[in-house]
Each structure stands twice: as C-alpha cells, then as structure tokens.
Design a protein around this motif. Sequence first.
Motif, short mmCIF file in Angstrom:
data_model
loop_
_atom_site.label_atom_id
_atom_site.label_comp_id
_atom_site.label_asym_id
_atom_site.label_seq_id
_atom_site.Cartn_x
_atom_site.Cartn_y
_atom_site.Cartn_z
N GLU A 31 0.82 -1.22 0.00
CA GLU A 31 0.00 0.00 0.00
C GLU A 31 0.85 1.27 0.00
O GLU A 31 0.42 2.30 -0.49
N ALA A 32 2.08 1.17 0.51
CA ALA A 32 2.98 2.32 0.53
C ALA A 32 3.72 2.48 -0.79
O ALA A 32 4.47 3.44 -0.96
N GLY A 33 3.51 1.53 -1.73
CA GLY A 33 4.11 1.67 -3.05
C GLY A 33 5.15 0.63 -3.41
O GLY A 33 5.72 0.67 -4.50
N PHE A 34 5.42 -0.31 -2.53
CA PHE A 34 6.39 -1.36 -2.83
C PHE A 34 5.72 -2.39 -3.75
O PHE A 34 4.57 -2.77 -3.52
N PRO A 35 6.44 -2.85 -4.78
CA PRO A 35 5.89 -3.92 -5.62
C PRO A 35 5.64 -5.17 -4.75
O PRO A 35 6.36 -5.40 -3.77
N TRP A 36 4.63 -5.97 -5.11
CA TRP A 36 4.27 -7.13 -4.28
C TRP A 36 5.46 -8.05 -4.00
O TRP A 36 5.63 -8.51 -2.86
N VAL A 37 6.27 -8.35 -4.98
CA VAL A 37 7.39 -9.27 -4.77
C VAL A 37 8.35 -8.71 -3.72
O VAL A 37 8.78 -9.42 -2.81
N LEU A 38 8.67 -7.44 -3.83
CA LEU A 38 9.57 -6.79 -2.88
C LEU A 38 8.91 -6.69 -1.51
O LEU A 38 9.54 -6.96 -0.48
N ALA A 39 7.63 -6.31 -1.46
CA ALA A 39 6.91 -6.19 -0.19
C ALA A 39 6.88 -7.53 0.53
O ALA A 39 7.14 -7.59 1.74
N LEU A 49 10.01 -2.12 9.49
CA LEU A 49 8.86 -1.66 8.70
C LEU A 49 8.66 -0.16 8.85
O LEU A 49 8.44 0.55 7.87
N HIS A 50 8.76 0.34 10.07
CA HIS A 50 8.54 1.77 10.31
C HIS A 50 9.61 2.62 9.62
O HIS A 50 9.30 3.69 9.09
N ALA A 51 10.83 2.15 9.60
CA ALA A 51 11.89 2.89 8.92
C ALA A 51 11.64 2.91 7.41
O ALA A 51 11.83 3.95 6.77
N LEU A 52 11.20 1.78 6.85
CA LEU A 52 10.88 1.74 5.42
C LEU A 52 9.77 2.73 5.09
O LEU A 52 9.88 3.51 4.14
N LEU A 53 8.71 2.71 5.88
CA LEU A 53 7.58 3.60 5.63
C LEU A 53 7.96 5.06 5.83
O LEU A 53 7.51 5.94 5.09
N SER A 54 8.83 5.33 6.79
CA SER A 54 9.29 6.71 7.02
C SER A 54 10.07 7.23 5.83
O SER A 54 9.91 8.38 5.42
N ARG A 63 12.06 1.06 -3.78
CA ARG A 63 13.22 0.19 -4.01
C ARG A 63 14.49 0.76 -3.37
O ARG A 63 15.31 0.02 -2.84
N LEU A 64 14.64 2.08 -3.40
CA LEU A 64 15.80 2.71 -2.77
C LEU A 64 15.71 2.59 -1.25
O LEU A 64 16.72 2.33 -0.59
N ALA A 65 14.52 2.75 -0.69
CA ALA A 65 14.34 2.59 0.76
C ALA A 65 14.75 1.18 1.19
O ALA A 65 15.44 1.01 2.19
N ALA A 66 14.34 0.19 0.40
CA ALA A 66 14.72 -1.20 0.71
C ALA A 66 16.23 -1.37 0.63
O ALA A 66 16.84 -2.04 1.46
N ARG A 67 16.83 -0.76 -0.35
CA ARG A 67 18.27 -0.86 -0.55
C ARG A 67 19.02 -0.19 0.60
O ARG A 67 20.01 -0.71 1.11
N ILE A 68 18.54 0.97 1.03
CA ILE A 68 19.18 1.70 2.13
C ILE A 68 19.17 0.87 3.41
O ILE A 68 20.16 0.84 4.15
N LEU A 69 18.07 0.21 3.67
CA LEU A 69 17.94 -0.54 4.91
C LEU A 69 18.35 -2.00 4.81
O LEU A 69 18.26 -2.74 5.78
N SER A 70 18.83 -2.41 3.65
CA SER A 70 19.24 -3.81 3.49
C SER A 70 20.63 -4.01 4.08
O SER A 70 21.43 -3.08 4.18
N PRO A 71 20.93 -5.25 4.47
CA PRO A 71 22.28 -5.55 4.93
C PRO A 71 23.30 -5.37 3.79
O PRO A 71 22.89 -5.22 2.63
#
Length: 79
Positions: A31-39, A49-54, A63-71
């Motif tokens: 719902e925040a805009g992440f593609p289903w596979v990534l979500a 989750l809260h950091a991603l949504l923030s 996709r960049l938010a996921a990349r920033i918070l990924s290991p």
Amino acid sequence: MTTPQTQTPAACQPGGPPVDVVAWRACRLHEAGFPWVLADSLARTRTDLHALLSLVDAGCPPRLAARILSPIDDGSSPW
C-alpha cells in the motif's frame, strides 16, 4: 514539526481476529508503493517496517528505501 504518515487503508486493517503478521507487513508495504514481490520479501525479514515507511513518506522511492535498509550486499538480494 510533524512527518506525514502513510495512510493505512482498510485492506490491512481486518475487522476480525488478527491476521498473519507477515501478510499484514506485506500489505502495508504494498500500500505504501512497494511492488508485491519486494513487499513480500521484506515482510519476511527483520527489516524495520517503520523505517521503510518513514523513508517512503519522506519521498524516497520504495526500491531505494529497501536498498538503504538492506544488509551489506552479498549478491542475493532481489532489489
């Protein structure tokens, strides 16, 4: 100063008993805009989750938010 919050539509807020946490996290991310596979992938990890949504609320593409918070990249991440 307040930060705008991603609105949670009723789809992720069931009226009955609690839903599966992973399914709820995936729904919120989608719902925040992440593609289903990534979500779905992120929902199954310990990513904050809260950091991603923030990040997304602040204008960061999902996709960049996921990349920033990924290991640190080991070559296996889907994003």
